[in-house]
Design a protein around this motif. Structure first.
Motif, short mmCIF file in Angstrom:
data_model
loop_
_atom_site.label_atom_id
_atom_site.label_comp_id
_atom_site.label_asym_id
_atom_site.label_seq_id
_atom_site.Cartn_x
_atom_site.Cartn_y
_atom_site.Cartn_z
N GLY A 229 0.79 -1.23 0.00
CA GLY A 229 0.00 0.00 0.00
C GLY A 229 0.82 1.27 0.00
N LYS A 230 2.05 1.19 -0.50
CA LYS A 230 2.90 2.39 -0.54
C LYS A 230 2.31 3.47 -1.44
CE LYS A 230 6.56 0.27 -1.96
NZ LYS A 230 5.87 -1.02 -2.15
N SER A 231 1.91 3.09 -2.64
CA SER A 231 1.35 4.07 -3.58
C SER A 231 0.02 4.60 -3.08
CB SER A 231 1.18 3.44 -4.97
OG SER A 231 2.45 3.06 -5.50
N SER A 232 -0.76 3.74 -2.42
CA SER A 232 -2.03 4.20 -1.84
C SER A 232 -1.78 5.23 -0.75
CB SER A 232 -2.79 3.01 -1.26
OG SER A 232 -3.14 2.09 -2.28
N LEU A 233 -0.73 5.00 0.06
CA LEU A 233 -0.37 5.95 1.10
C LEU A 233 0.02 7.30 0.49
CD1 LEU A 233 0.31 6.85 3.96
CD2 LEU A 233 2.53 5.71 3.73
N LEU A 234 0.80 7.25 -0.59
CA LEU A 234 1.18 8.50 -1.27
C LEU A 234 -0.07 9.24 -1.75
CD1 LEU A 234 3.38 10.37 -2.57
CD2 LEU A 234 3.12 8.99 -4.63
N ASN A 235 -0.97 8.53 -2.37
CA ASN A 235 -2.19 9.16 -2.89
C ASN A 235 -3.03 9.79 -1.78
OD1 ASN A 235 -1.51 8.44 -5.50
ND2 ASN A 235 -2.78 6.59 -5.51
N VAL A 236 -3.12 9.10 -0.64
CA VAL A 236 -3.91 9.62 0.48
C VAL A 236 -3.24 10.87 1.06
CG1 VAL A 236 -4.67 9.15 2.83
CG2 VAL A 236 -4.95 7.41 1.06
N LEU A 237 -1.92 10.83 1.19
CA LEU A 237 -1.20 12.00 1.73
C LEU A 237 -1.34 13.20 0.80
CD1 LEU A 237 2.06 10.30 3.07
CD2 LEU A 237 0.32 11.47 4.45
N ARG A 253 7.58 0.95 -10.54
CA ARG A 253 8.93 0.55 -10.95
C ARG A 253 9.89 1.73 -10.96
NH1 ARG A 253 8.88 -4.31 -15.20
NH2 ARG A 253 7.27 -5.57 -14.22
N ASP A 254 9.35 2.92 -10.90
CA ASP A 254 10.21 4.10 -10.86
C ASP A 254 9.71 5.00 -9.73
OD1 ASP A 254 12.22 5.84 -11.46
OD2 ASP A 254 11.62 6.17 -13.55
N ILE A 255 10.38 6.10 -9.56
CA ILE A 255 10.09 7.00 -8.45
C ILE A 255 8.90 7.90 -8.78
CG2 ILE A 255 11.05 8.81 -6.99
CD1 ILE A 255 12.31 5.99 -6.71
N VAL A 256 7.95 8.00 -7.83
CA VAL A 256 6.83 8.93 -7.94
C VAL A 256 6.96 9.92 -6.79
CG1 VAL A 256 4.33 9.19 -8.06
CG2 VAL A 256 5.41 7.09 -8.93
N GLU A 257 6.86 11.22 -7.08
CA GLU A 257 7.12 12.25 -6.07
C GLU A 257 5.90 13.12 -5.84
OE1 GLU A 257 10.74 14.44 -6.72
OE2 GLU A 257 11.54 12.87 -8.01
N GLY A 258 5.87 13.79 -4.68
CA GLY A 258 4.81 14.74 -4.38
C GLY A 258 5.19 15.58 -3.17
N LEU A 259 4.51 16.72 -3.00
CA LEU A 259 4.76 17.63 -1.88
C LEU A 259 3.53 17.68 -0.98
CD1 LEU A 259 6.47 20.62 -3.74
CD2 LEU A 259 7.60 18.86 -2.40
N VAL A 260 3.76 17.53 0.32
CA VAL A 260 2.66 17.57 1.30
C VAL A 260 3.05 18.55 2.41
CG1 VAL A 260 1.30 16.28 2.97
CG2 VAL A 260 2.02 15.19 0.84
N PRO A 261 2.29 19.63 2.62
CA PRO A 261 2.58 20.54 3.73
C PRO A 261 2.03 20.00 5.05
CG PRO A 261 0.74 21.40 2.45
CD PRO A 261 1.17 20.12 1.79
N ALA A 354 -5.37 2.88 4.11
CA ALA A 354 -5.33 3.80 2.97
C ALA A 354 -6.62 3.72 2.17
CB ALA A 354 -4.13 3.47 2.07
N LEU A 355 -7.21 2.51 2.14
CA LEU A 355 -8.46 2.33 1.39
C LEU A 355 -9.57 3.20 1.97
CD1 LEU A 355 -10.07 0.73 -0.77
CD2 LEU A 355 -10.55 -0.97 1.02
N LYS A 356 -9.66 3.24 3.31
CA LYS A 356 -10.71 4.01 3.96
C LYS A 356 -10.24 5.40 4.38
CE LYS A 356 -13.22 -0.04 5.63
NZ LYS A 356 -13.84 -0.70 6.79
N LYS A 357 -8.99 5.70 4.03
CA LYS A 357 -8.39 7.01 4.31
C LYS A 357 -8.44 7.35 5.81
CE LYS A 357 -9.32 8.90 -0.28
NZ LYS A 357 -9.88 10.01 -1.08
N SER A 358 -8.19 6.35 6.62
CA SER A 358 -8.16 6.56 8.07
C SER A 358 -6.72 6.39 8.58
CB SER A 358 -9.08 5.56 8.78
OG SER A 358 -8.60 4.23 8.60
N GLY A 359 -6.37 7.15 9.61
CA GLY A 359 -5.05 7.03 10.21
C GLY A 359 -4.01 7.98 9.65
N VAL A 360 -4.37 8.75 8.62
CA VAL A 360 -3.41 9.67 8.00
C VAL A 360 -3.00 10.76 8.98
CG1 VAL A 360 -3.02 11.30 6.11
CG2 VAL A 360 -4.35 9.24 5.72
N GLU A 361 -3.95 11.26 9.75
CA GLU A 361 -3.63 12.31 10.72
C GLU A 361 -2.68 11.81 11.80
OE1 GLU A 361 -4.29 15.52 10.51
OE2 GLU A 361 -5.18 15.01 8.57
N LYS A 362 -2.74 10.51 12.11
CA LYS A 362 -1.81 9.95 13.09
C LYS A 362 -0.37 10.00 12.57
CE LYS A 362 -5.20 6.76 15.09
NZ LYS A 362 -5.56 5.33 15.31
#
Length: 451
Positions: A229-237, A253-261, A354-362
């Protein structure tokens, strides 16, 4: 520096206003030559005048012209700013008229460079201007504004003042040993003073490491085995579907990047390829990159599957990251538990779906606690943030330590002065009190054209 320069100071494109900035001895005279309105040579400083830019009898644009006479301007030279109608054609035509009449197109950062060379600002203040332009968070804006205001420069100049007092005392002893009323300076006198200066430098370096988080953000790598669930975590963040998510292991297979404040601090997140043994050449390159990012990252988000037992690869990764800042993120808590949580560090573990988008704030709370972001929110932002300044401060610290060690080892005071003087000179490079032309050219070349 004797010629007059001009550049477009606003982003080139369609807009309501476009500003062209002119600086130099002939700025007012040349603009007056193509301006139909008040006689700019006779107007007061810091006044705005309505009129037209002309090409002979042809009107080029309806404008407002601001006149700022030396030395009360950003560059300390005569400065004129022409407010044109926004638009590529109109702006370029006004600039063309200036160039035809003998003004030179400014180099990147040349206005700020002139402000520095004319003594209007120092190097730290100049870098603060660039940081303010590039600021993406409220904290970085505040830090850049503080640097522009000279607070950080004063810290460095206070250190130089402390050092020069030691140097001057040493030199008086060397040059005038015959005078009985001059206190003889011994290593026992100098060492406590050097220790006090060293403590000040250590304080600045420690606080600057915190401030660099504001400046550069936190490079964060999401790692783990495939399909946890790494990519799912990125999408949720990110709160967007940036990474492709499938049930097929090895999708990333390659690097996916993003910025989260997070609380004004940027998390620069890297979603890496799943770590596993694979015969696929493309996937194996991605796995190698994942290991590389474990070394580079400031923070590791190690993702595990709540529904799977820990594997040998999981334990190997945990061992590899044990000396880094990391958070164990156990994903898929909506499924049956099969993971042996007792083998994981409790204080570093967060549960989520990540599926239910819970725990991100933790996760965000854990990052907040780990980096003491509340401290960054309340402390006075008066510390170094760019690599150039920090490297020079470290270099100055080493020179002072060399001088201290020389004294402790019985080397004469006037020999130790060489290292102490070097530290004083290096600190001057931070503010620009001492500099080389190559340094100045390289530093200001990073600025945008009209700044």
């Amino acid at each position: 520096m004797n010629d007059t320069i001009a550049a477009i100071a606003t982003a080139l494109g369609i807009g309501s206003i476009s500003i062209i900035r002119i600086s130099g001895e002939k700025a007012i005279t040349i603009v007056n030559r193509i301006f139909k309105g008040a006689d700019l040579k006779e107007v007061d400083s810091h006044t705005i005048h309505y009129g037209f830019i002309m090409n002979g009898a042809e009107k080029i644009d309806e404008v407002l012209v601001t006149v700022m006479r030396a030395p009360k301007s950003f560059t300390t030279e005569d400065v004129v700013e022409i407010n044109c109608h926004g638009g590529i054609a109109a702006t370029n035509k006004v600039l063309e008229m200036l160039l035809i009449n003998g003004i030179r197109l400014a180099e990147p950062g040349e206005f700020t460079k002139r402000a520095f060379l004319n003594g209007r600002i120092d190097l730290l203040e100049a870098e603060g201007i660039m940081d303010l332009i590039e600021a993406k968070t409220e904290k970085k804006r505040s830090l850049a504004l503080s640097q522009m205001g000279g607070k950080i420069s004063n810290l460095i100049r206070d250190l130089r003042k402390d050092i020069v007092e030691i140097i001057s005392h040493i030199e008086v002893n060397i040059d005038y040993p015959e005078y009985e009323d001059i206190e003889v300076l011994k290593k026992e006198d100098i060492l406590p003073k050097l220790e006090k200066i060293d403590q000040k430098i250590n304080h600045i370096l420690k606080e600057s490491n915190d401030a660099s988080i504001i400046e550069d953000g936190i490079l964060t790598a999401i790692i783990g085995r495939p399909n946890v669930g790494k990519s799912s975590l990125l999408n949720v963040l990110l709160d967007e579907e940036k990474a492709i998510v499938t049930d097929i292991p090895g999708t990333t297979r390659d690097i996916v990047e993003g910025l989260v404040p997070i609380d004004g601090i940027l998390l620069k997140i890297i979603d890496t390829a799943g770590i596993r043994n694979t015969e696929d050449k493309v996937e194996s390159i991605g796995v190698k990159k994942s290991y590389d990012f474990i070394e580079k990252a400031d923070l590791i988000l190690f993702v595990l599957n709540y529904n799977q037992s820990l594997t040998r690869e999981d334990l190997q990764i945990l061992e590899k990251i044990k000396n880094k800042n990391y958070i164990v993120v156990i994903n898929k808590v909506d499924l049956e538990r099969r993971i042996e949580v007792e083998k994981l560090p409790y204080e570093k573990t967060v549960y989520m779906s990540a599926l239910k988008k819970s725990g991100v704030e933790k996760i965000k709370t854990k990052i907040h606690e780990m980096y003491h972001l509340e401290k960054l929110e309340t402390q006075d932002p008066t510390y170094l943030t760019n690599a150039r300044s920090l490297a020079l401060l470290e270099k100055a610290k080493i020179s002072l330590e060399n001088g201290r060690k020389a004294l402790e080892n019985g080397i004469c005071v006037d020999m130790a002065e060489i290292d102490i003087r070097e530290a004083w000179s290096i600190l001057g490079e931070i503010t620009g009190d001492t500099y080389t032309n190559e340094l100045i050219d390289e530093l200001f070349s990073r600025f945008c054209l009209g700044k």
